[in-house]
Design a protein around this motif. Structure first.
Motif, mmCIF file in Angstrom:
data_model
loop_
_atom_site.group_PDB
_atom_site.id
_atom_site.type_symbol
_atom_site.label_atom_id
_atom_site.label_comp_id
_atom_site.label_asym_id
_atom_site.label_seq_id
_atom_site.Cartn_x
_atom_site.Cartn_y
_atom_site.Cartn_z
ATOM 1 N N VAL A 1 0.882 -1.422 -0.068
ATOM 2 C CA VAL A 1 -0.071 0.033 -0.025
ATOM 3 C C VAL A 1 0.853 1.543 0.124
ATOM 4 O O VAL A 1 0.179 2.410 -0.056
ATOM 5 C CB VAL A 1 -0.973 -0.010 1.193
ATOM 6 N N HIS A 2 1.919 1.126 0.188
ATOM 7 C CA HIS A 2 3.132 2.221 0.342
ATOM 8 C C HIS A 2 3.268 2.598 -0.833
ATOM 9 O O HIS A 2 3.845 1.969 -2.018
ATOM 10 C CB HIS A 2 4.181 2.139 1.243
ATOM 11 N N PRO A 3 3.603 3.927 -1.496
ATOM 12 C CA PRO A 3 3.258 4.938 -0.708
ATOM 13 C C PRO A 3 1.686 5.583 -0.927
ATOM 14 O O PRO A 3 1.323 5.563 -2.297
ATOM 15 C CB PRO A 3 4.045 6.299 -1.129
ATOM 16 N N THR A 4 0.804 5.744 0.019
ATOM 17 C CA THR A 4 -0.467 6.165 -0.170
ATOM 18 C C THR A 4 -0.506 7.542 -1.008
ATOM 19 O O THR A 4 0.252 8.259 -0.843
ATOM 20 C CB THR A 4 -1.320 6.094 0.920
ATOM 21 N N ALA A 5 -1.864 8.140 -1.409
ATOM 22 C CA ALA A 5 -2.030 9.541 -2.004
ATOM 23 C C ALA A 5 -1.543 10.293 -0.502
ATOM 24 O O ALA A 5 -1.361 11.568 -1.063
ATOM 25 C CB ALA A 5 -3.189 9.469 -2.435
ATOM 26 N N ALA A 6 -1.717 9.948 0.623
ATOM 27 C CA ALA A 6 -1.363 10.884 1.582
ATOM 28 C C ALA A 6 0.097 11.319 1.589
ATOM 29 O O ALA A 6 0.127 12.443 2.266
ATOM 30 C CB ALA A 6 -1.683 10.109 3.020
ATOM 31 N N VAL A 7 0.875 10.464 1.172
ATOM 32 C CA VAL A 7 2.223 10.811 1.236
ATOM 33 C C VAL A 7 2.929 10.997 0.045
ATOM 34 O O VAL A 7 4.034 11.628 -0.291
ATOM 35 C CB VAL A 7 3.201 10.034 2.175
ATOM 36 N N GLY A 8 2.535 10.631 -1.153
ATOM 37 C CA GLY A 8 2.903 10.624 -2.403
ATOM 38 C C GLY A 8 2.405 11.499 -3.300
ATOM 39 O O GLY A 8 2.607 12.646 -3.545
ATOM 40 N N GLY A 9 0.895 11.117 -3.523
ATOM 41 C CA GLY A 9 0.103 11.777 -4.464
ATOM 42 C C GLY A 9 -0.810 10.985 -5.149
ATOM 43 O O GLY A 9 -1.033 9.815 -4.910
ATOM 44 N N TYR A 10 -1.503 11.543 -6.082
ATOM 45 C CA TYR A 10 -2.424 10.463 -6.982
ATOM 46 C C TYR A 10 -2.531 10.985 -8.461
ATOM 47 O O TYR A 10 -2.457 12.304 -8.821
ATOM 48 C CB TYR A 10 -3.874 10.847 -6.507
ATOM 49 N N PRO A 11 -2.587 10.061 -9.341
ATOM 50 C CA PRO A 11 -2.467 8.618 -9.050
ATOM 51 C C PRO A 11 -1.098 8.303 -8.645
ATOM 52 O O PRO A 11 -0.150 8.876 -9.184
ATOM 53 C CB PRO A 11 -2.737 7.990 -10.464
ATOM 54 N N GLN A 12 -0.895 6.886 -7.900
ATOM 55 C CA GLN A 12 0.400 6.744 -7.310
ATOM 56 C C GLN A 12 1.414 6.664 -8.118
ATOM 57 O O GLN A 12 2.570 7.594 -7.764
ATOM 58 C CB GLN A 12 0.119 5.368 -6.553
ATOM 59 N N ALA A 13 1.552 6.093 -9.387
ATOM 60 C CA ALA A 13 2.767 5.920 -9.905
ATOM 61 C C ALA A 13 3.343 7.232 -10.346
ATOM 62 O O ALA A 13 4.416 7.477 -10.366
ATOM 63 C CB ALA A 13 2.583 4.965 -11.256
ATOM 64 N N SER A 14 2.163 7.994 -11.194
ATOM 65 C CA SER A 14 2.914 9.257 -11.755
ATOM 66 C C SER A 14 3.275 10.120 -10.714
ATOM 67 O O SER A 14 4.399 11.106 -10.746
ATOM 68 C CB SER A 14 2.057 9.912 -12.630
ATOM 69 N N ALA A 15 2.787 10.373 -9.642
ATOM 70 C CA ALA A 15 2.955 11.214 -8.403
ATOM 71 C C ALA A 15 4.261 10.980 -7.789
ATOM 72 O O ALA A 15 5.008 11.733 -7.777
ATOM 73 C CB ALA A 15 1.646 11.051 -7.263
ATOM 74 N N VAL A 16 4.551 9.642 -7.553
ATOM 75 C CA VAL A 16 5.776 9.320 -6.931
ATOM 76 C C VAL A 16 7.041 9.612 -7.686
ATOM 77 O O VAL A 16 8.061 10.080 -6.992
ATOM 78 C CB VAL A 16 5.784 7.823 -6.686
ATOM 79 N N ALA A 17 6.830 9.446 -8.930
ATOM 80 C CA ALA A 17 7.988 9.907 -9.790
ATOM 81 C C ALA A 17 8.278 11.304 -9.844
ATOM 82 O O ALA A 17 9.421 11.776 -9.800
ATOM 83 C CB ALA A 17 7.786 9.320 -11.293
ATOM 84 N N HIS A 18 7.305 11.970 -9.823
ATOM 85 C CA HIS A 18 7.410 13.633 -9.523
ATOM 86 C C HIS A 18 8.028 13.863 -8.408
ATOM 87 O O HIS A 18 8.617 14.972 -8.335
ATOM 88 C CB HIS A 18 6.040 14.279 -9.985
ATOM 89 N N VAL A 19 7.548 13.293 -7.189
ATOM 90 C CA VAL A 19 8.047 13.674 -5.793
ATOM 91 C C VAL A 19 9.574 13.655 -5.938
ATOM 92 O O VAL A 19 10.259 14.559 -5.314
ATOM 93 C CB VAL A 19 7.441 13.049 -4.764
ATOM 94 N N ASP A 20 9.824 12.300 -6.289
ATOM 95 C CA ASP A 20 11.488 12.213 -6.304
ATOM 96 C C ASP A 20 12.163 13.523 -7.117
ATOM 97 O O ASP A 20 13.288 13.554 -6.882
ATOM 98 C CB ASP A 20 11.890 10.843 -7.049
ATOM 99 N N GLU A 21 11.572 13.672 -8.191
ATOM 100 C CA GLU A 21 12.382 14.599 -9.166
ATOM 101 C C GLU A 21 12.096 16.035 -8.545
ATOM 102 O O GLU A 21 13.188 16.698 -8.614
ATOM 103 C CB GLU A 21 11.483 14.482 -10.373
ATOM 104 N N LEU A 22 11.141 16.492 -7.788
ATOM 105 C CA LEU A 22 10.622 17.647 -7.664
ATOM 106 C C LEU A 22 11.423 18.188 -6.343
ATOM 107 O O LEU A 22 11.707 19.490 -5.977
ATOM 108 C CB LEU A 22 9.256 17.943 -7.546
ATOM 109 N N GLU A 23 11.271 17.325 -5.473
ATOM 110 C CA GLU A 23 11.706 17.588 -3.907
ATOM 111 C C GLU A 23 13.393 17.748 -4.012
ATOM 112 O O GLU A 23 13.863 16.790 -4.328
ATOM 113 C CB GLU A 23 11.213 16.480 -3.034
ATOM 114 N N PRO A 24 13.825 18.647 -3.367
ATOM 115 C CA PRO A 24 15.374 18.670 -3.220
ATOM 116 C C PRO A 24 15.854 17.980 -2.161
ATOM 117 O O PRO A 24 17.207 17.561 -2.085
ATOM 118 C CB PRO A 24 15.766 20.351 -3.156
ATOM 119 N N LEU A 25 15.085 17.469 -1.071
ATOM 120 C CA LEU A 25 15.594 16.756 -0.041
ATOM 121 C C LEU A 25 15.440 15.172 -0.216
ATOM 122 O O LEU A 25 14.573 14.861 -1.118
ATOM 123 C CB LEU A 25 14.746 17.290 1.200
#
Ligand code: ISJ
Length: 454
Positions: free
Chosen positions: A360-384
């Motif tokens: 179930v990790h990462p849910t939309a509560a910490v990744g985003g929605y829909p899961q796969a596209s959001a997660v790729a963007h988080v890794d790319e956009l967040e500097p930390l």
């Protein structure tokens, strides 16, 4: 001595662990009684008995598990970190010999675990097997000892040492200061596509249009003196009794969000999304929270979080059901929109709590929605590097039971006097950057207060 193993070391030659759990609340003081001055009657009294470092904790209100001493630690990194840790744990549990007169959730062989949010993280995901565990549930208190074959057990006698409140902490911005983070929020909200007012969110849709991204920020807190982690945990437990207060490998916090609980094949989860900032008093602000959280932005954000859990949980469990309507979860700093979910593991399932958390990790509560596209963007956009923040943190036993929270409202101890705090917020197309900054400030508050900063 702490020994940290890779998962392949463990699978090649699993250590044989000897485990014994016994009640300690009906034992007369004398030889073998582990407490110098009587049975602790509260979480605070229990924390006072611990060494000032090298312990783990998973406590909610007056129940939970506190581990101290280290029998072994297992580490993993990368996209297979969950599978590798789970395999290693299964190898250990298969080889162990266990005497458990307690037979309560958390007794017998157990470990604490904390898993990095991203497979790209440079931070280890860890299983930590303590030497001793003090457990309290349903008014009973027990102690477990976990030793490696051939080691001589040394029964502890725990002495009380008062908790030392942190009094000299100061904070400074982490990777991005609040105004640069607000700029990032503005940029991200432009990348998202809104859903219409009346649109239903279908958990099983294959539509990959990006709708929500969770962005996190960090803050560094440094103190002149060593941080007494026991005192931080005591403050968190007192102020947030309905949250799960944890410390695993120096990841310390109090989360309101249960990613997954497994007890005898029944799976439970608490989904949060939608946040109201408390100004003064959560009770009198409930009507204002209800109004804000039922508006389009927060109710859609909540629907995404539920849809994401329904979809991922259905891949490993049957009879997934979610509350028909979200309820309000009031905490001292924020009020969340919350939904509880439950499911059952099929009879032939050999998945443990960590496997379900992985599904179930990462849910939309910490990744985003829909899961796969959001997660790729988080890794790319967040500097930390989020490290273990927003990953699963909790414990599991040898029978597959366990509880994993989402590591929120927390910080990672980087040195004896330095801790990095993390907080994030779900960004939607209509997010106001300054309101999102304020939301993260409210989410930093539990740790800041426990560190004497507010
Ligand atoms: C990401 C965090 O919280 C999550 C995001 C929420 C939101 O955006 O409303 C609410 C609760 C959590 O699921 C955090 O606390 O760091």
């Amino acid at each position: 001595m702490t020994t940290t193993f890779s998962t392949s070391d463990i699978c090649t030659a699993p250590p044989r662990l000897h485990v014994s759990s016994r009640f300690v609340d009906d034992v007369e003081p004398g030889p073998g009684f582990p407490f110098e001055s009587g049975l602790p009657t509260s979480v605070e009294e229990t924390l006072e008995l611990l060494p000032t470092s090298a312990f783990s904790c998973w406590v909610r209100d007056t129940s939970g598990l506190i581990g101290f001493g280290r029998t072994l630690r297992i580490r993993a990194r990368g996209s297979d970190r969950f599978t590798e840790l789970s395999k290693a744990w299964k190898a250990i549990t298969d080889a162990a010999s266990i005497e458990d007169e307690v037979d309560l959730l958390g007794s017998g062989l157990m470990c604490f675990a904390t898993v990095a949010y991203s497979g790209e993280s440079e931070v280890d995901s860890l299983i930590h097997v303590p030497e001793f565990v003090l457990g309290r549930r349903g008014g009973r208190v027990w102690m477990t000892s976990i030793i490696t074959e051939g080691a001589t057990p040394v029964p502890p006698v725990l002495k009380s040492e008062p908790l030392r409140r942190v009094t000299s902490a100061t904070s400074s911005p982490g990777d991005l200061d609040s105004s640069s983070w607000a700029d990032l929020v503005a940029k991200v909200s432009q990348m998202l596509t809104p859903v219409g007012d009346s649109a239903e969110v279908d958990p099983f849709t294959e539509d990959s249009t990006l709708r929500k991204i969770v962005l996190a920020r960090d803050e560094l807190v440094t103190s002149d003196d060593d941080i007494d982690v026991r005192s931080v945990l005591g403050e968190l437990n007192r102020s947030y009794p309905s949250c799960w207060t944890f410390d695993v490998a120096g990841l310390i916090g109090s989360t309101p969000e249960l990613l997954i609980g497994v007890e005898n094949a029944r799976v439970t989860s608490r989904v949060l999304a939608g946040t109201y900032r408390v100004e003064n008093d959560p009770t009198s602000e409930m009507p204002a929270a209800r109004k804000l959280l039922s508006a389009h932005k927060d109710s859609t954000e909540h629907a995404f979080a539920i849809a994401s859990l329904q979809r991922s949980l259905s891949s490993v469990a049957d009879d997934v059901s979610v509350d028909e309507r979200p309820h309000l979860l009031p905490l001292a700093n924020v009020i969340h929109s919350a939904s509880d979910a439950s499911a059952h593991l099929p009879e032939d399932s050999c998945l443990n709590a960590l496997d379900i958390a992985a599904a179930v990790h990462p849910t939309a509560a910490v990744g985003g929605y829909p899961q796969a596209s959001a997660v790729a963007h988080v890794d790319e956009l967040e500097p930390l590097d989020r490290g273990r923040y927003s990953g699963p943190v909790g414990w599991m036993d040898d029978r597959g039971n366990g509880q994993f929270g989402i590591a929120l409202r927390c910080g990672q101890l980087e040195d004896r006097n330095r801790i990095r705090l993390f907080a994030g917020a779900g960004i939607m197309p209509d997010s106001d950057p300054l309101a999102e900054v304020a939301e993260t400030e409210a989410k930093f508050a539990p740790m800041r207060r426990a560190l004497g900063l507010e």
